[in-house]
Structures are given as C-alpha cells and as structure tokens.
Motif scaffolding. Structure first.
Motif, short mmCIF file in Angstrom:
data_model
loop_
_atom_site.label_atom_id
_atom_site.label_comp_id
_atom_site.label_asym_id
_atom_site.label_seq_id
_atom_site.Cartn_x
_atom_site.Cartn_y
_atom_site.Cartn_z
N LEU A 1 0.79 -1.14 0.03
CA LEU A 1 -0.11 -0.22 -0.07
C LEU A 1 0.84 1.33 -0.14
N PHE A 2 2.02 1.13 0.75
CA PHE A 2 2.75 2.47 0.72
C PHE A 2 3.48 2.42 -0.49
N LEU A 3 3.95 1.49 -1.12
CA LEU A 3 4.51 1.57 -2.25
C LEU A 3 3.53 1.87 -3.49
N SER A 4 2.48 1.43 -3.56
CA SER A 4 1.49 1.91 -4.42
C SER A 4 1.27 3.37 -4.45
N ARG A 5 1.12 4.01 -3.00
CA ARG A 5 0.96 5.33 -3.05
C ARG A 5 1.85 6.05 -3.72
N ARG A 6 3.09 5.67 -3.45
CA ARG A 6 4.20 6.36 -3.77
C ARG A 6 4.41 6.17 -5.40
N LEU A 7 4.33 4.85 -5.91
CA LEU A 7 4.54 4.93 -7.31
C LEU A 7 3.71 5.14 -8.17
N THR A 8 2.26 5.05 -7.72
CA THR A 8 1.38 5.60 -8.51
C THR A 8 1.17 7.30 -8.79
N ARG A 9 1.76 7.92 -7.80
CA ARG A 9 1.90 9.28 -7.76
C ARG A 9 3.08 9.62 -8.84
N LEU A 10 3.99 8.88 -8.81
CA LEU A 10 5.37 9.36 -9.51
C LEU A 10 5.22 8.63 -11.10
N SER B 1 6.93 21.38 -9.99
CA SER B 1 8.20 21.21 -9.60
C SER B 1 8.67 19.73 -10.05
N TYR B 2 7.78 18.52 -9.94
CA TYR B 2 8.02 17.41 -10.38
C TYR B 2 8.00 17.41 -12.04
N ILE C 1 -4.48 12.51 -12.55
CA ILE C 1 -4.43 11.02 -12.21
C ILE C 1 -4.06 10.89 -10.66
N ASN C 2 -3.63 12.07 -10.14
CA ASN C 2 -3.59 12.14 -8.78
C ASN C 2 -4.89 12.19 -7.99
N GLY C 3 -5.79 12.98 -8.52
CA GLY C 3 -7.09 12.87 -8.18
C GLY C 3 -7.86 11.66 -8.30
N TYR C 4 -7.79 10.92 -9.39
CA TYR C 4 -8.28 9.46 -9.62
C TYR C 4 -7.70 8.50 -8.28
N ARG C 5 -6.36 8.64 -8.49
CA ARG C 5 -5.61 7.91 -7.25
C ARG C 5 -6.21 8.16 -5.86
N THR C 6 -6.27 9.17 -5.47
CA THR C 6 -6.68 9.60 -4.20
C THR C 6 -8.03 8.97 -3.98
N LYS C 7 -8.81 9.17 -4.95
CA LYS C 7 -10.20 8.63 -4.77
C LYS C 7 -10.52 7.09 -4.91
N ASN C 8 -9.44 6.23 -5.68
CA ASN C 8 -9.81 5.10 -5.75
C ASN C 8 -8.87 4.09 -5.14
N LEU C 9 -7.68 4.62 -4.45
CA LEU C 9 -6.93 3.88 -3.98
C LEU C 9 -6.63 3.68 -2.34
N TYR D 1 -1.31 20.14 -14.65
CA TYR D 1 -2.79 20.51 -14.65
C TYR D 1 -3.70 19.56 -15.30
N TYR D 2 -3.01 19.13 -16.38
CA TYR D 2 -3.83 18.14 -17.44
C TYR D 2 -3.41 16.61 -17.42
N PHE D 3 -2.45 16.15 -16.64
CA PHE D 3 -2.02 14.91 -16.84
C PHE D 3 -1.97 14.47 -15.10
N GLU D 4 -0.90 15.42 -14.59
CA GLU D 4 -0.54 14.86 -13.21
C GLU D 4 -1.68 14.98 -12.10
N LYS D 5 -2.32 16.17 -12.04
CA LYS D 5 -3.20 16.64 -11.22
C LYS D 5 -4.47 15.57 -11.29
#
Length: 378
Positions: free
Chosen positions: A84-93, A310-311, A365-373, A359-363
């Motif tokens: 779970l820790f690694l999935s949080r980390r890697l699905t963001r990056l 920054s990323y 995806i992070n929103g989807y990730r936060t909602k579903n993971l 704004y059109y890719f990272e954000k």
C-alpha cells in the motif's frame, strides 16, 4: 518532489521554499549548456546543480520517511501495508515519469540516438549498480530515492515478523541504520579499487549510482525518525541545528579549498564521506525551515505554484525541452544578450509545458488515485 501532500494537509512554507530553491538551482545549473560556462560561473553552476538535487533527495527522505514510520507503528505490519505504501508512492510518480520517458524515447529515436536498455528505465534500474546511460540522464535521482524506500519496506516487513517482541521503534531505527551501514561498506569497497581522479567521472560512477547513494535518502529518513520522536527538543534547538549545518558546510568547503582534499590524494573523502556529510548538513536545516513562514500571501502563492509543477519541471526541463531547443536553435554565435533572451525563452517554455503536464495529466491522475486507492486508510 511534491511529497509533502502525502505527509500532512498542513503546508510548511520553509520546506516549500527549499523546494523552489532546489528547482531553481537545478535550472540554473543546466543553463551551462546554453552559455558553455567556464571559470567561476561554471563552478557555480556545477555546485548549484549538485546542491539542488541533494535538496530534493533530503526533502523526499524526511517527508516520505515520516509517512513510512507512522505506518509501520500502526498495528501489525503486513505485506499489504508495504505494498500500500509503495502503491501510494509509485502511482503518484510513475504515470508522469513513464509519459516523459516515452516522449524522450521518441525524441532520441528521431534524432538517431540509441535507446538501448530503455527497459531498465521502466523498472527504475537504469543506474542501480552502474552509471546512467546518456539517455534521460537527469532521471538518476528518482531510482536513488525509490529504491531506498523499497528496500526499507521489505526489510521492515521481514524484521517485524522475525523479531515480533522487539519494539517497532527499535526495529525501524535498526533497519534504517543497517541500510546506511551497508551502503557505507559498498562505498569502502568502491574506494578500495577505484583509481578515478576526475570529478566528472566521480559524479557518474558513485554520486549518481543507486547502491552508493541510497544512504542520502535514508539519512533523511533517519532524521525524520528523530523528528517524529523528539519534535519539541529539536524545534527548540532549531537555531543550533541550523548553525551546526552551516558549520558542517564550512568544514566541507575547507576540506576542498584549504586542506586541498582531491580525488587523487584523498579519494576516501570524496568516495566515502563527502556525500553523507552533505546530506547530514542539509538535514540540519530542516527544523529551522519547519518554523519558517512568510507574511506575504503573494509569495506563498508563487512558492506554492512552483512546488506544484516542480516534478513536471524535473521531468521535462533538460532532455525534452533544452535538448530540442539546442538542436533547433543554433546559439553558437549568439552574443551574451541573445543568450540571455534564449535562456528566458527556455525558462518560459519550461514553466508553460510543466504547467500543462501538471494540470492536465499529473493532477487528474492524482485525483483519481486519491479517490480510488484508499490512500487515507490502511
């Protein structure tokens, strides 16, 4: 980068400011390709890039290490928790990283350059035990950070099940110190056979190789451990920590400029001690920065915006943007003012494209990730 959202809803202006300083230093360092800098300017650009990357590594280790430590203390630490820790980390990056990796592969192929071994980049193995290839060279710091976390996660799982009666605080401390010690021994081994006397080769052969650099992110994780357990005394002594960090930097500078420690006469200093001491010095700034604030809301907004992108800046600025600009615009005979205008254009393009990527890719995806993971639960 942008790791702090995973640590707390509260924003620390000082750490955000440090992140902005880091990305600015990296951008400044890579303008050396534009100006073909030599002399003092060239040295300043080299040092700027060096410190900028180290700042990102330290910030990541401190913030993400705190998350890992808190998760490890909660109940039984299972493989599910580790994944779970690694999935949080890697699905963001990884989504943004993979997108830019593919874009870079297309660009390099179009210009006739080799992308052999690109599969290693998808596994974050491009510089695990050997220097990173010429392709996407700035990506070296990502595996340094992530491999440190991956090793820590699985070792924490193993020791927590082998030593079930031992305090988890002790186990966490032992694992982190143990990993740092292993890297230290690997550096001693490298130093025992290395005959390199060139700093640029040193940067490729040890500074940017995972097995010799994981200790930097782990030193920051260790500092985060002490912060979690001794927050009040550390914050009360924040000025003392800051002074100690500055003194350590002065000592390192003196080693090079006064005592003339070079690779040819003091390889042990560069290969074994230099990078961990830089990491420790930067860590010592953190308590002071955690207490730092800005009275200007406008400054906070600017700093917050740069932190958000920054990323994306890290991924795009060099192998994508600067590489293409330098290949399509011949700046060989440019005057200094023309080079300044070119640099300004480069920075504007970098900020613009990084904003689009965020704004059109990272954000999204992070929103989807936060909602579903289930990122807020176990």
């Amino acid at each position: 980068m942008n790791d702090r959202k995973q640590m707390s809803a509260k924003r620390f202006f000082g750490l955000d400011f440090l992140r902005v300083l880091a990305v600015s230093m990296i951008l400044f360092s890579h303008t050396s390709w534009i100006y073909n800098s030599n002399g003092i300017l060239g040295k300043l650009q080299d040092i700027s890039g060096f410190i900028g990357i180290e700042l990102f590594i330290i910030l990541s280790g401190f913030l993400i290490g705190g998350i890992l430590y808190k998760q490890f203390l909660r109940g039984e630490y299972t493989l599910k928790d580790g994944f779970l820790f690694l999935s949080r980390r890697l699905t963001r990056l990884l989504p943004s990283y993979y997108l830019v990796l593919i874009i870079n592969a297309v660009i390099f192929t179009a210009f006739g350059f080799s992308t052999a071994g690109i599969w290693k980049y998808f596994l974050l193995m491009q510089n695990f035990a050997s220097p990173i290839p010429a392709f996407f060279p700035e990506s070296w710091s990502l595996p340094v950070k992530e491999m440190g976390y991956i090793f820590a996660v699985f070792l924490l799982f193993a020791v927590s099940h082998l030593l079930v009666k031992t305090s988890k605080r002790v186990l966490f401390l032992a694992v982190v110190i143990g990993l740092i010690a292993i890297v230290f021994l690997l550096k001693i081994y490298y130093n025992s056979y290395s005959t390199n006397a060139d700093l640029r080769l040193w940067s490729f052969q040890i500074r940017s190789v995972v097995i010799y650099r994981m200790d930097s992110v782990l030193i920051a994780v260790l500092f985060g451990y002490f912060y979690q357990n001794y927050k009040k005394p550390m914050m009360s002594k924040r000025v003392t920590f800051l002074a100690a960090g500055l003194l350590l930097f002065v000592f390192l500078i003196a080693c090079v400029t006064v005592f003339k420690l070079r690779l040819d006469n003091a390889g042990w200093f560069w290969n074994i001690l230099c990078l961990p001491l830089v990491s420790l010095a930067l860590c010592l700034f953190i308590p002071f920065l955690l207490n730092m604030d800005s009275a200007s809301q406008r400054l906070k907004k600017v700093v917050g915006f740069v932190c958000k992108i920054s990323y994306s800046v890290y991924l795009l600025h060099y192998s994508c943007i600067l590489f293409l600009l330098k290949n399509f615009i011949d700046t060989t005979n440019y005057s200094i003012w023309q080079l300044n205008i070119f640099t300004l254009f480069y920075l504007m393009v970098t900020v613009g494209l990084s904003s689009l990527l965020y704004y059109y890719f990272e954000k999204p995806i992070n929103g989807y990730r936060t909602k579903n993971l289930k990122l807020n639960g176990r």
